[in-house]
Design a protein around this motif. Structure first.
Motif, mmCIF file in Angstrom:
data_model
loop_
_atom_site.group_PDB
_atom_site.id
_atom_site.type_symbol
_atom_site.label_atom_id
_atom_site.label_comp_id
_atom_site.label_asym_id
_atom_site.label_seq_id
_atom_site.Cartn_x
_atom_site.Cartn_y
_atom_site.Cartn_z
ATOM 1 N N ASP A 1 -12.380 36.945 5.495
ATOM 2 C CA ASP A 1 -12.799 35.536 5.462
ATOM 3 C C ASP A 1 -13.890 35.348 4.415
ATOM 4 O OD1 ASP A 1 -12.476 35.850 8.921
ATOM 5 O OD2 ASP A 1 -11.147 34.617 7.690
ATOM 6 N N PHE A 2 -13.713 34.336 3.578
ATOM 7 C CA PHE A 2 -14.644 34.121 2.475
ATOM 8 C C PHE A 2 -14.981 32.613 2.360
ATOM 9 C CE2 PHE A 2 -12.066 37.821 1.524
ATOM 10 C CZ PHE A 2 -13.016 38.783 1.231
ATOM 11 N N THR A 3 -16.167 32.370 1.754
ATOM 12 C CA THR A 3 -16.601 30.986 1.490
ATOM 13 C C THR A 3 -17.152 30.922 0.084
ATOM 14 O OG1 THR A 3 -17.173 30.576 3.815
ATOM 15 C CG2 THR A 3 -18.163 29.118 2.176
ATOM 16 N N ILE A 4 -16.723 29.897 -0.668
ATOM 17 C CA ILE A 4 -17.281 29.663 -1.997
ATOM 18 C C ILE A 4 -17.725 28.208 -2.071
ATOM 19 C CG2 ILE A 4 -15.855 31.418 -3.115
ATOM 20 C CD1 ILE A 4 -14.116 29.165 -4.225
ATOM 21 N N ASN A 5 -18.685 27.933 -2.965
ATOM 22 C CA ASN A 5 -19.188 26.586 -3.219
ATOM 23 C C ASN A 5 -18.788 26.171 -4.620
ATOM 24 O OD1 ASN A 5 -20.715 26.382 -0.706
ATOM 25 N ND2 ASN A 5 -22.053 27.914 -1.598
ATOM 26 N N ILE A 6 -18.206 24.991 -4.752
ATOM 27 C CA ILE A 6 -17.798 24.463 -6.054
ATOM 28 C C ILE A 6 -18.535 23.147 -6.253
ATOM 29 C CG2 ILE A 6 -15.886 23.681 -7.499
ATOM 30 C CD1 ILE A 6 -14.024 25.361 -5.752
ATOM 31 N N GLY A 7 -19.289 23.062 -7.346
ATOM 32 C CA GLY A 7 -20.008 21.832 -7.669
ATOM 33 C C GLY A 7 -19.749 21.417 -9.095
ATOM 34 N N VAL A 8 -19.860 20.074 -9.356
ATOM 35 C CA VAL A 8 -19.685 19.592 -10.706
ATOM 36 C C VAL A 8 -20.700 18.479 -10.936
ATOM 37 C CG1 VAL A 8 -17.866 17.977 -9.973
ATOM 38 C CG2 VAL A 8 -18.044 18.586 -12.381
ATOM 39 N N THR A 9 -21.413 18.602 -12.084
ATOM 40 C CA THR A 9 -22.357 17.570 -12.502
ATOM 41 C C THR A 9 -21.814 16.938 -13.777
ATOM 42 O OG1 THR A 9 -24.211 18.805 -11.563
ATOM 43 C CG2 THR A 9 -24.722 17.077 -13.165
ATOM 44 N N PRO A 10 -21.290 15.679 -13.712
ATOM 45 C CA PRO A 10 -20.623 15.079 -14.882
ATOM 46 C C PRO A 10 -21.582 14.935 -16.053
ATOM 47 C CG PRO A 10 -20.121 13.849 -12.877
ATOM 48 C CD PRO A 10 -21.222 14.791 -12.540
ATOM 49 N N SER A 11 -21.025 14.957 -17.220
ATOM 50 C CA SER A 11 -21.805 14.811 -18.447
ATOM 51 C C SER A 11 -22.213 13.353 -18.684
ATOM 52 C CB SER A 11 -20.992 15.331 -19.636
ATOM 53 O OG SER A 11 -19.747 14.645 -19.728
ATOM 54 N N SER A 12 -21.562 12.403 -18.005
ATOM 55 C CA SER A 12 -21.871 10.981 -18.184
ATOM 56 C C SER A 12 -22.574 10.464 -16.941
ATOM 57 C CB SER A 12 -20.590 10.182 -18.425
ATOM 58 O OG SER A 12 -20.854 8.787 -18.352
ATOM 59 N N ASN A 13 -23.605 9.628 -17.142
ATOM 60 C CA ASN A 13 -24.313 9.074 -15.980
ATOM 61 C C ASN A 13 -23.490 8.012 -15.249
ATOM 62 O OD1 ASN A 13 -24.429 6.879 -17.694
ATOM 63 N ND2 ASN A 13 -26.640 6.549 -17.478
ATOM 64 N N LEU A 14 -22.281 7.702 -15.763
ATOM 65 C CA LEU A 14 -21.420 6.788 -15.041
ATOM 66 C C LEU A 14 -20.902 7.397 -13.752
ATOM 67 C CD1 LEU A 14 -19.238 5.228 -17.899
ATOM 68 C CD2 LEU A 14 -21.327 4.326 -16.854
ATOM 69 N N TYR A 15 -20.932 8.703 -13.637
ATOM 70 C CA TYR A 15 -20.375 9.379 -12.467
ATOM 71 C C TYR A 15 -21.461 10.195 -11.800
ATOM 72 C CZ TYR A 15 -16.240 8.291 -15.252
ATOM 73 O OH TYR A 15 -15.309 7.652 -16.007
ATOM 74 N N SER A 16 -21.435 10.203 -10.470
ATOM 75 C CA SER A 16 -22.392 11.023 -9.722
ATOM 76 C C SER A 16 -21.813 12.415 -9.509
ATOM 77 C CB SER A 16 -22.685 10.363 -8.364
ATOM 78 O OG SER A 16 -21.499 10.240 -7.608
ATOM 79 N N SER A 17 -22.675 13.352 -9.113
ATOM 80 C CA SER A 17 -22.253 14.733 -8.870
ATOM 81 C C SER A 17 -21.452 14.824 -7.587
ATOM 82 C CB SER A 17 -23.468 15.652 -8.773
ATOM 83 O OG SER A 17 -24.203 15.623 -9.984
ATOM 84 N N ALA A 18 -20.640 15.876 -7.463
ATOM 85 C CA ALA A 18 -19.845 16.124 -6.260
ATOM 86 C C ALA A 18 -19.744 17.620 -6.035
ATOM 87 C CB ALA A 18 -18.456 15.506 -6.393
ATOM 88 N N SER A 19 -19.526 17.983 -4.804
ATOM 89 C CA SER A 19 -19.387 19.417 -4.472
ATOM 90 C C SER A 19 -18.444 19.568 -3.311
ATOM 91 C CB SER A 19 -20.744 20.019 -4.137
ATOM 92 O OG SER A 19 -21.283 19.397 -2.980
ATOM 93 N N ILE A 20 -17.963 20.760 -3.103
ATOM 94 C CA ILE A 20 -17.039 21.055 -2.023
ATOM 95 C C ILE A 20 -17.252 22.513 -1.594
ATOM 96 C CG2 ILE A 20 -15.182 21.754 -3.592
ATOM 97 C CD1 ILE A 20 -13.214 20.526 -1.629
ATOM 98 N N VAL A 21 -17.095 22.776 -0.310
ATOM 99 C CA VAL A 21 -17.174 24.132 0.232
ATOM 100 C C VAL A 21 -15.766 24.572 0.598
ATOM 101 C CG1 VAL A 21 -18.090 25.588 2.068
ATOM 102 C CG2 VAL A 21 -19.520 23.795 1.078
ATOM 103 N N ILE A 22 -15.340 25.678 0.073
ATOM 104 C CA ILE A 22 -13.986 26.195 0.294
ATOM 105 C C ILE A 22 -14.074 27.429 1.176
ATOM 106 C CG2 ILE A 22 -11.890 27.085 -0.774
ATOM 107 C CD1 ILE A 22 -12.404 24.193 -1.436
ATOM 108 N N GLN A 23 -13.336 27.435 2.258
ATOM 109 C CA GLN A 23 -13.204 28.619 3.113
ATOM 110 C C GLN A 23 -11.755 29.081 3.045
ATOM 111 O OE1 GLN A 23 -14.628 27.204 6.919
ATOM 112 N NE2 GLN A 23 -16.713 27.899 6.494
ATOM 113 N N PHE A 24 -11.552 30.362 2.911
ATOM 114 C CA PHE A 24 -10.183 30.873 2.782
ATOM 115 C C PHE A 24 -10.124 32.281 3.372
ATOM 116 C CE2 PHE A 24 -12.541 31.813 -1.019
ATOM 117 C CZ PHE A 24 -12.203 33.122 -1.355
ATOM 118 N N GLN A 25 -8.858 32.748 3.537
ATOM 119 C CA GLN A 25 -8.609 34.068 4.139
ATOM 120 C C GLN A 25 -7.605 34.852 3.294
ATOM 121 O OE1 GLN A 25 -7.178 33.010 8.088
ATOM 122 N NE2 GLN A 25 -9.128 33.627 9.002
ATOM 123 N N TYR A 26 -7.703 36.177 3.416
ATOM 124 C CA TYR A 26 -6.669 37.088 2.926
ATOM 125 C C TYR A 26 -6.028 37.755 4.132
ATOM 126 C CZ TYR A 26 -7.778 36.814 -2.046
ATOM 127 O OH TYR A 26 -7.946 36.384 -3.329
#
Length: 841
Positions: free
Chosen positions: A338-363
């Motif tokens: 079982d694993f967890t990763i964090n994915i975030g993005v900060t846009p280069s334009s101030n027209l868009y706000s930042s967003a993030s997501i937490v991904i949990q997955f299994q092998y």
């Protein structure tokens, strides 16, 4: 004083005294007093003097106090200040009879005052401006003079106002900003939108003006404003009796668009040895025009982190806001399941706000799976069942193509592989009774564990459907209708014949007749004229053993009146004393026939009520035709409009009642003027006689002036005119028979001979029965009178002698001689002398 009352005397110099008289109890008026002065000494006699004095009312003055600046539409509250000028005291309302306020708006009286304070001056209808007011006081106490008129000024001003803005002043980029303007009447009251001329919003962006708005809420156009905080100034222009409020400043904040980051698929289960691969979507989540907009070209702005140290991570743009993130298996090998990763993005334009997501997955280890498209199958009795089984390698997400299918109990007909692990399995249900049955289906393939599923087969009755040709049957009273019902095996698409048909109904008339045609049932429904009108329900129930579902259907039958049509032709103009005949056609629209029945009743109304009339069948035109007879003598002359009512009078309303409107012109009775006898051409001075018959055109009855035939007498008037001058005294008109009139003409009335035209106009007074006027003309020939010249020839005479002879000129009509007159001319072709005596020349 003279009555002996002592008075107070205060010395004032030598022999002078100030004398005080108590006048408090004295009424207003003039007084005469004698003052006696004595001294306690015999040296002085008593001295007296006469004094006259006047007790007058007190002088007064009036003024007002209070706030004399009043908002438009409101009254002004004032205080009246009434001062006794003689004492300096303030008077109250007890000495006041009434007040009057006099202005250009009229006079406002105030009576019965309980106080001089808080008096309402009615200014609620005064226009804005400065108005001069005079106050007049009438005193109730005669001890006081009324004060002089007092003038003061009332200023009527506009209402003071204020404005502010309410609402959420933070707006996402690309959206408009909704604001609500609040206008306050600082003098009280409510400012309606109709009093607003314009709202103007001014900022560094284009100015926005709203004229004649229908509300106080506005969508400011901010969809193209940049992300920032922008100052906005609101100015309002008011109409009517309001001052414009001071400009209001507020701030609108344009923020970045909200975004979302989500992955697909969301169920992340990876087989061991495979790299972690996920596709993420980066979109605008802000509700509005940009909602769902994919955000591209931001792959360099992503940051992927985990509790593990990650290496080799790649981010690949896929377009349309999608990015593929790949993390090599080597980062997770031996680190657990079982694993967890964090994915975030900060846009280069101030027209868009930042967003993030937490991904949990299994092998996990590699596995296989068997599924079915249906786990519960319903099938009609004695029909095969088809099911799809899916035998899948879940690790590689590929179908297993080498499986063998078996069933328990063994009702398997075939198990055919279609493609990519999809197997079409056909089962025989003919051995299964009606009810529920569990079937075990197993898939086996080399190199894979066998898998099985339980499928429940529910064997049902054969589905049927009873389908009528109509669900609503509309039958005119007394008619018969035929409809059909198809009872169908829906599973095999076949008609079903059965002898078991149950009918439930609330119908009390003739029972329906049912016939099997070979493919469906034909039902004949018969009604009679005595069946009650209304809506009836028939329920049909078809059955055929336990293997067939019963079939039901419902027919709604409405027994109604026949639709009818009533037409009528407007009759021709009819004489006042005649009968108005109207031909009407009463038509059965359902059966397409005319309605002739003793239960048909016809009556006639006009605007004033019932009209006398009769009716009968029109046997010439045929069934449905009726002739309505209306005596025209019920009405005056002119256009008359009638409503004809045709009603069905039976106990059952078998036919709809109808009305029709007709019009007729009632006119006077047509008359004729017929020349009966005419005078031949007559000699001058003779009497010429003409007789005429003035009669009714239809009946030929003479229209008399002498006899009352129900309309009175002396209604006939005859006017005779000639085309030359004629002495009316030479004309005589008389009635010589019933409607026969004689005209006697003394030809001397012409004063000449010749052919003349005589115009005869005969007319009836404008009363019943309004006979028409007739005009005729005849020729009148007046001839010269016939004469005879009688000559007694002369005797033979010698030449040179006078020859004498005599003659007479005779009127042959009267056999008399024509005497000498200035109009007589005697001519001969010789010279002669003429003498006459009594017609002898």
């Amino acid at each position: 004083m003279n009555d002996g009352t002592p008075v107070t005397a205060i010395p004032w110099g030598a022999g002078r005294y100030n004398v005080t008289i108590d006048a408090d109890a004295l009424a207003v008026g003039a007084y005469f007093e004698i003052f006696n002065a004595t001294k306690a000494s015999d040296l002085y006699k008593m001295a007296s003097t006469n004094v006259t004095y006047l007790i007058r009312p007190h002088y007064t003055a009036v003024s007002v106090s209070g706030n004399l600046e009043t908002p438009y539409g409101e009254d002004t509250i004032i205080n009246i200040v009434l001062v006794d000028l003689d004492t300096g005291l303030t008077l109250d309302s007890t000495v006041v009879n009434s007040l009057s306020f006099i202005s250009s708006y009229g006079t406002q009286p105030e009576t019965g005052l309980g106080s001089l304070n808080g008096i309402t001056l009615d200014t609620n209808t005064w226009n804005v401006g400065t108005i001069s007011v005079n106050i007049s006081v009438v005193m109730s106490d005669s001890d006081y003079y009324a004060p002089d008129l007092y003038s003061f000024v009332v200023e009527i001003r506009n209402h003071l106002t204020a404005v502010n803005v309410v609402g959420d002043l933070t707006t996402a980029y690309g959206a408009n900003t909704t604001v609500t303007v609040s206008l306050t009447d600082l003098d009280g009251g409510t400012i309606l939108i109709g009093s607003v001329t314009s709202f103007t919003f001014t900022s560094t962006q284009p100015i926005q003006v709203y004229n004649s708005s229908d509300g106080f809420t506005f969508d400011l156009v901010t969809d193209n404003w940049p992300v920032s905080t922008i100052q906005v100034t609101l100015s309002v222009v008011l109409s009517g009796n309001y001052d414009n409020p001071t400009n209001y400043v507020f701030y609108v904040t344009i923020r970045s668009l909200q975004t979302t980051l989500y992955n697909a698929p969301t169920n992340l289960l990876f087989t061991q040895t495979s790299d972690f691969t996920i596709d993420v979507h980066f979109n605008v989540s802000e509700v509005g025009q940009y909602y769902g907009l994919p955000i591209n070209n931001e792959e360099g702005q992503f940051l992927v982190t985990s509790s593990l140290t990650l290496s080799g991570t790649t981010i690949t743009p896929l377009g349309n806001g999608m990015y593929r993130i790949m993390i090599p298996w080597s980062n997770f090998d031996g680190q657990g399941t079982d694993f967890t990763i964090n994915i975030g993005v900060t846009p280069s334009s101030n027209l868009y706000s930042s967003a993030s997501i937490v991904i949990q997955f299994q092998y996990r280890p590699i596995i296989s799976d068997l599924t079915a498209n249906l786990y519960t199958v319903s099938t009609p009795y004695n029909m095969d069942v088809s099911i799809h089984l899916y035998f899948t390698d879940r690790d590689s997400s590929t179908g297993i193509t080498t499986a063998t299918i078996s069933a328990n109990p063994d009702i398997l007909i075939s198990g055919l592989h279609i493609a990519n692990g999809d197997y079409l399995v056909i089962l025989d249900s003919s051995t299964l009774s009606i009810g529920s049955h569990a079937i075990n289906l197993t898939a086996s393939a080399p190199g894979y564990d066998s898998k099985w599923v339980i499928v429940t087969i529910i064997v049902t009755q054969i589905h049927t459907n009873a389908n009528p040709s109509t669900i609503y049957l509309e039958i005119p009273s007394g008619n018969t209708k035929v409809f059909t019902i198809s009872w169908t095996d829906l599973d095999n698409s076949l008609p079903i014949q059965t002898a078991i048909i149950n009918i439930s109904h609330n119908w009390n008339g003739t029972a329906p007749v049912i016939i099997w045609t070979g493919t469906q049932y034909q039902i004949t429904f018969e009604t009679t004229a005595s069946d009650s009108l209304g809506i009836y329900l028939l329920w049909f129930n078809f059955t055929k053993g336990a293997e067939y579902q019963p079939g039901y259907c419902e027919i709604q039958i409405e027994i109604r009146s026949h639709d009818t049509i009533l037409t009528a032709d407007s009759p021709p103009p009819t004489a006042f004393n005649a009968i108005i005949n109207v031909t009407a056609y009463f038509y059965d629209f359902d059966n397409k026939v005319g309605i002739k029945d003793a239960l048909v009743n016809i009556y006639v109304n006009n605007a004033t009520g019932s009209v006398s009339s009769t009716f009968e069948y029109n046997l010439v035109l045929g069934d449905g035709f009726y002739t309505i007879h209306i005596p025209a003598s019920q009405f005056g002359l002119g256009s008359r409009t009638f409503t004809i009512y045709v009603n069905w009078t039976g106990a059952i309303q078998q036919y709809d009642n109808k009305t029709v409107v007709v019009s007729v012109n009632v006119q006077g009775v047509d008359s004729l003027l017929t020349l009966i006898t005419a005078s031949d051409p007559s000699a001058y001075s003779e009497i010429m006689t003409y007789t005429f018959l003035y009669s009714e055109q239809d009946s030929g009855i003479g229209i008399t002036n002498a006899t009352d035939t129900g309309y009175g007498t002396d209604h006939v008037h005859i006017i005779v005119n000639f085309d030359v001058t004629f002495n009316p005294l030479m004309l005589t008109i008389s009635e010589v028979g019933g409607g026969v009139y004689q005209i006697d003409i003394d030809t001397t009335g012409f004063g000449q001979i010749g052919q003349f035209s005589m115009s005869i106009t005969i007319q009836w007074d404008p009363v019943d029965p309004f006979y028409s006027t007739r005009v005729d003309s005849v020729s009148v020939w007046v001839l010269a009178r016939a004469t005879l010249l009688l000559i007694n020839p002369p005797s033979p005479e010698s030449y040179g002698e006078i020859a004498s002879f005599s003659f007479s000129w005779q009127d042959t009509g009267t056999t008399t001689n024509i005497l000498q007159s200035g109009e007589l001319n005697v001519a001969m072709n010789i010279t002669f002398n003429l003498a006459h005596n009594a017609g002898l020349f």
